[in-house]
Design an enzyme around this catalytic site. Structure first.
Site, PDB file in Angstrom:
ATOM      1  N   ASP A  90       1.284   5.395   6.328  1.00  0.00           N
ATOM      2  CA  ASP A  90       2.618   5.244   5.751  1.00  0.00           C
ATOM      3  C   ASP A  90       2.745   3.920   5.009  1.00  0.00           C
ATOM      4  OD1 ASP A  90       5.261   5.843   5.203  1.00  0.00           O
ATOM      5  OD2 ASP A  90       5.746   6.386   7.277  1.00  0.00           O
TER       6      ASP A  90
ATOM      7  N   GLU B  41       2.372   1.499  -0.425  1.00  0.00           N
ATOM      8  CA  GLU B  41       2.612   1.060  -1.807  1.00  0.00           C
ATOM      9  C   GLU B  41       2.006  -0.320  -2.134  1.00  0.00           C
ATOM     10  OE1 GLU B  41       4.905   4.215  -0.547  1.00  0.00           O
ATOM     11  OE2 GLU B  41       5.065   2.200   0.270  1.00  0.00           O
TER      12      GLU B  41
ATOM     13  N   ASP C 143      10.105   9.500   0.974  1.00  0.00           N
ATOM     14  CA  ASP C 143      11.362   9.725   1.693  1.00  0.00           C
ATOM     15  C   ASP C 143      12.440  10.259   0.759  1.00  0.00           C
ATOM     16  OD1 ASP C 143      10.132   8.794   3.981  1.00  0.00           O
ATOM     17  OD2 ASP C 143      10.767   6.732   3.653  1.00  0.00           O
TER      18      ASP C 143
END
Length: 947
Positions: free
Chosen positions: A554, A557, A631
């Site tokens: 997760d 980025e 998300d």
């Protein structure tokens, strides 16, 4: 002005005195696989050296240096292992030099340095734009670098795809701006795919604009008028919803509340969580044409121009969304303008910027503009079709590693399973209800609250993690994927170990910035090979050794701290092992997955690695990594935008993509819904589930309400029935789906296919953003409007189409209004298809895939290759797999099952095929107990059967 005059004079001199051109001063030399051209012309933006290399018959590599030397650095995206010697030849004229392969050629203009690419017959494929190259010296944290740009000419009929995953509901990016910047819900992949059957792989890791690279302007670039008619601003009204009063009214010329640091711009004392903000007045422009408005939003946002509602969206306050909408405006005409914003949180974000119409001279072009790099570095890839171009991308960046077969099944997830008993209870409920399931996902916070990065289970909530995993495997035949972030809280032993060795980004800790749980943390430097090894070693010691099957990586980025300006984000991931964070900003997810993939394969060379990551970059497919779309919100418009997001991601060369079926973030109205909202929630999930069953990876996930089928609706409800139906249909289609997966490795295939891949001659498909092919046979048409019982869709020309459920035939090349009752998503099968269905199963390896039912959709010749292997290991890389090619002849109405090729341990030696033939005059429903056209008993040798 001087530059324009100079170029005019130069062109004039070239015409009058061709012998005196700068071509005579440009010197080229042959190197092993190409040429290097030394440019001596005084036009500095040409570059000082141009290297043109042959990589393969249809691939050229271009490097342009602003200096006398080329930067000698290893690409992170491109691998060298697949390079092979390619035959090529060289021709030259007074003004140009050309390299020819057996397939294409590339020509460098010796005067201007421009490169053009041609087919074997000389037809132009692509050309660099005149004066379309630039180098601007910059410094990043003391590191010398260049801002780089390369522009290309684009034909009026060209359509542009790929470039990662973006949420703007666009399919064709021609004339648009695509920002390659890793962010939650946006994925940057610098690979452009054209419908003209070529691609550009831009080998750069910094933030990059592609397409229309002009800078979005603040709203004040338009002429603004208040509600009172004053020029220069809009009227902003900050209302207090509980008291129904205006807290403050003021003049505002720009709307830019983009980041946490912008919260201070709001009126002092104003409570966003109780707010309703309006901006009203008029706008006008100095230009005529389409004006693009870029809105970043959180909360509820509506925007009207001239009374037309252009934006009506919602996004959770902590993770803003983005949208780009176009509005046709006439020069100097005033338009009514209104924005209504409900922040829906104590910290919320909103900005609005605009881009004037594209100048006429720039309409037929696109460019790559990168913040930082040592030199321009790109690859030109050509092919006869999009599949060949994507094959070239994989030749450069690596094969798409074959995922384990169980990954093609259904995964259940939620944010989050808080205890061991809760997780096991969900799996048991699936098995008790006979709802197929292969994988359960354990999201974040299985650790103790203050122990992020420890990789340790909280023993109070997971008292026997080893036993839980064993029970999942042995009793429930279910895999476990677990969430692992590249994040460490200060104070735990893993943090101390990584920090001691200098493997962490220090700035967030020095800044004492806390995350949303109230603790200080930072991320590790994935660019450092020692840090990557250490990160895997911690995962292996604490998690993999327990029997974990797969990794949910997760926030890759990397999202060290959310909602900060880009410059602040760069500070938090600086310095990297390789250089400035500006230069390497987008490549973190690639390096993070590299460490996990290589670490697990070294630890256990047998079992297939599987990684799910929230961000990606070019080459990620070689590290057994899939990507999900982040998300996103549980809204109809968000569901629709996933269609083009997923297809363009797939067209970027990475075949494995998924999304949170049902959307991640939920409006408050769904948490304790009334009957009206509950009905919409169930229908939204049903429609999304239907769509999700036909993407490469099928996964349900999201915040409360719980996302299990039986928690969404009771068994008697049509929502429950529809979701179970599509779940079971996917498992029936497993022979088809796993063959697509095998093809993605062995033949560089693409699973989720843009319509331009299979119907390139039909220009009507170029801009369709709500349909796609799942494999080469199934046309998928998600329903994304509430209470819709039909939807308009286009059946591509050049072939006929069969409705999947009843077998009814339709001519191609037409738009139809397809029936779409609550429980059904329209699916059409291409004429001339063979679609294999397996037995009903509860998990992918429950039993052998025998007997197979082959639905043969006649009208044209058809073929399908069934791919099978051991499903869980890497023996397929050593040749342990089998293929069975099936060919249907329309003229003889016969089916030939060819000799089996290859073998593997556990292969079904003898098998049964039941064949159902469908044609335009004999429609047949999708039923597995109907009368069979023929039954074929197959032992591996070719057999032909009349149907």
């Amino acid at each position: 002005m001087f530059k324009k005059y100079y170029l005019f004079l130069l062109a004039f001199l070239f015409q009058i005195f061709p012998i005196l051109t700068f071509a005579q001063q440009s010197i080229y030399k042959r190197i092993g696989n190409g040429i290097v051209l030394q440019i001596n012309a005084p036009l500095s933006n040409i570059g000082r050296q141009i290297k043109l290399e042959v990589v393969a018959p249809q691939i050229f590599h271009v490097t342009v240096s602003p200096n006398q030397l080329f930067a000698n650095q290893q690409s992170l995206m491109v691998v060298d292992t697949n390079r092979s010697i390619t035959k090529w030849s060289l021709t030259e004229t007074k003004t140009a030099v050309s390299i020819h392969t057996d397939s294409i050629s590339a020509t460098i203009d010796l005067v201007t340095g421009r490169i053009s690419y041609h087919k074997k017959n000389g037809e132009l494929i692509l050309g660099e734009k005149a004066n379309g190259r630039s180098f601007v010296a910059v410094s990043n944290s003391g590191e010398p670098s260049y801002q780089l740009m390369q522009a290309f000419n684009s034909s009026p009929e060209e359509a542009i795809y790929g470039l990662g995953q973006h949420q703007d509901d666009m399919m064709n990016y021609k004339g648009k701006q695509v920002l390659l910047l890793q962010n939650n819900t946006d994925v940057a992949i610098p690979f452009l795919l054209s419908n003209q059957n070529y691609g550009i792989l831009w080998d750069n890791y910094s933030i990059t604009k592609v397409g229309d690279t002009r800078t979005y302007q603040p709203l004040s670039s338009l002429k603004l008028f208040s509600t009172d008619g004053n020029s220069g601003w809009l009227t902003a009204s900050y209302e207090d919803t509980p008291s129904k009063t205006v807290f403050q009214q003021r003049a505002e010329s720009d709307i830019d509340y983009s980041f946490l640091s912008d919260m201070k711009k709001f009126p002092e004392g104003y409570k966003l969580e109780d707010g309703l903000v309006k901006w009203e007045g008029k706008i006008s422009s100095g230009y005529t044409g389409v004006h693009n408005f870029q809105v970043k939003y959180a909360g509820y946002i509506k925007i009207w121009i001239d009374g037309k509602l252009l934006v009506d969206k919602w996004r959770q306050a902590w993770n803003p969304g983005s949208a780009v909408v176009g509005a046709e405006m006439i020069k100097d005409k005033k338009y009514d303008f209104k924005i209504q914003w409900v922040p829906d949180g104590s910290e919320s974000y909103l900005s609005l910027k605009c881009l004037m119409p594209i100048p006429v001279e720039e309409k037929n072009q696109y460019a790559f503009l990168s913040e930082s790099g040592d030199q321009i570095d790109y690859y030109f890839l050509a092919g006869k079709n999009a599949d060949e171009v994507i094959g070239g991308y994989r030749k450069l960046t690596g094969k798409a590693t074959l995922m384990p077969k169980w990954a093609m099944g259904f995964w259940q997830s939620r944010e989050r399973y808080k205890t061991q008993d809760e997780l096991l209870g969900v799996v048991k409920a699936f098995r008790d209800r006979e709802i197929p399931l292969d994988n359960i996902v354990l999201d974040w916070q299985y650790w103790k609250l203050d122990d992020w990065g420890s990789h340790e289970f909280d023993s109070d909530r997971f008292p026997d993690a080893n036993g839980m995993i064993k029970q999942l495997h042995d009793t429930y035949h279910t895999k476990l994927m677990i969430s692992v972030w590249p994040k460490f809280y200060t104070g735990n032993s893993n943090y101390d170990y990584m920090n001691k060795n200098g493997w962490l980004y220090p700035r967030n800790v020095v800044n004492k910035q806390k995350d949303w749980l109230g603790f200080t943390s930072t991320f590790y430097d994935a660019f450092n090979p020692s840090a990557r090894k250490a990160f895997w070693d911690l995962m292996n010691k604490k998690l993999y050794s327990k029997g974990i099957d797969a990794w949910w990586m997760d926030a890759t980025e990397p999202d060290v701290h959310s909602n900060l300006p880009i410059e602040s984000r760069k500070e938090l991931m600086s310095p990297t092992f390789l250089g400035s964070s500006t230069k390497y900003f987008n490549a973190f997810p690639l390096q993070n997955s590299k460490g996990v993939y290589e670490g697990q394969r070294l630890t256990n060379p047998n079992d297939r690695v599987f990684i799910l990551t929230r961000s990606a970059y070019g080459g990620l497919q070689r590290y057994a990594a899939a990507t999900w779309s982040g998300d996103i919100a549980s809204r109809w418009e968000d569901m629709k935008s996933q269609i083009s997001a997923g297809v363009n991601f797939s067209l970027s060369g990475l075949p494995y993509w998924t999304m949170d079926v049902g959307g991640f973030s939920v409006e408050k109205r769904y948490e304790k819904p009334n009957q009206t909202d509950l009905a919409e929630w169930r229908e939204l999930n049903t429609r999304w589930y239907q769509f999700g069953a036909f993407v490469p990876l099928f996964r349900s996930h999201g915040q409360f309400p719980f996302r299990e089928i039986y928690n969404i609706a009771p068994e008697s409800h049509p929502a429950y029935k529809s979701m179970v139906f599509y779940n079971k249909l996917r498992y029936r289609l497993m022979p088809y789906i796993y063959s697509l997966a095998g093809n993605s490795f062995h033949k560089d295939g693409t699973i989720m296919r843009g319509l331009m891949m299979d119907f390139s001659a039909d220009k009507a498909v170029n801009n369709i953003n709500d349909q796609y092919m799942f494999g080469s046979s199934l046309l998928i048409n998600p329903v994304y409007k509430y209470k819709a019982t039909s939807r308009e869709l286009y059946l591509p020309s050049g072939t006929g189409w069969y409705q999947l459920y009843d077998g009814k035939y339709f001519e191609g090349g037409q738009t139809i209004n397809a029936k779409a009752p609550y429980e059904i998503m329209p699916i059409y099968v291409k004429e001339g298809s063979i679609v294999p269905f397996g037995p009903e199963i509860q998990y992918t390896d429950e039993k052998p895939a025998d007997t197979l039912t082959l639905f043969v959709y006649g009208g044209k010749d058809a073929s399908f290759t069934l791919y099978e292997d051991e499903g869980v290991n890497y023996n397929y890389e050593k040749g342990a797999f089998s293929t069975i090619k099936m060919d249907y002849s329309e003229s003889t109405r016969s089916l030939t099952i060819q000799n089996r090729q290859g073998s593997y341990s556990g292969m079904i030696a003898k098998r049964t095929f039941k064949v159902i033939l469908i044609d335009s005059k004999h429609p047949k429903a999708l039923e597995f107990n109907q009368k069979i056209t023929k039954t074929i008993y197959y032992s591996g040798n070719q057999i032909t059967t009349k149907l």
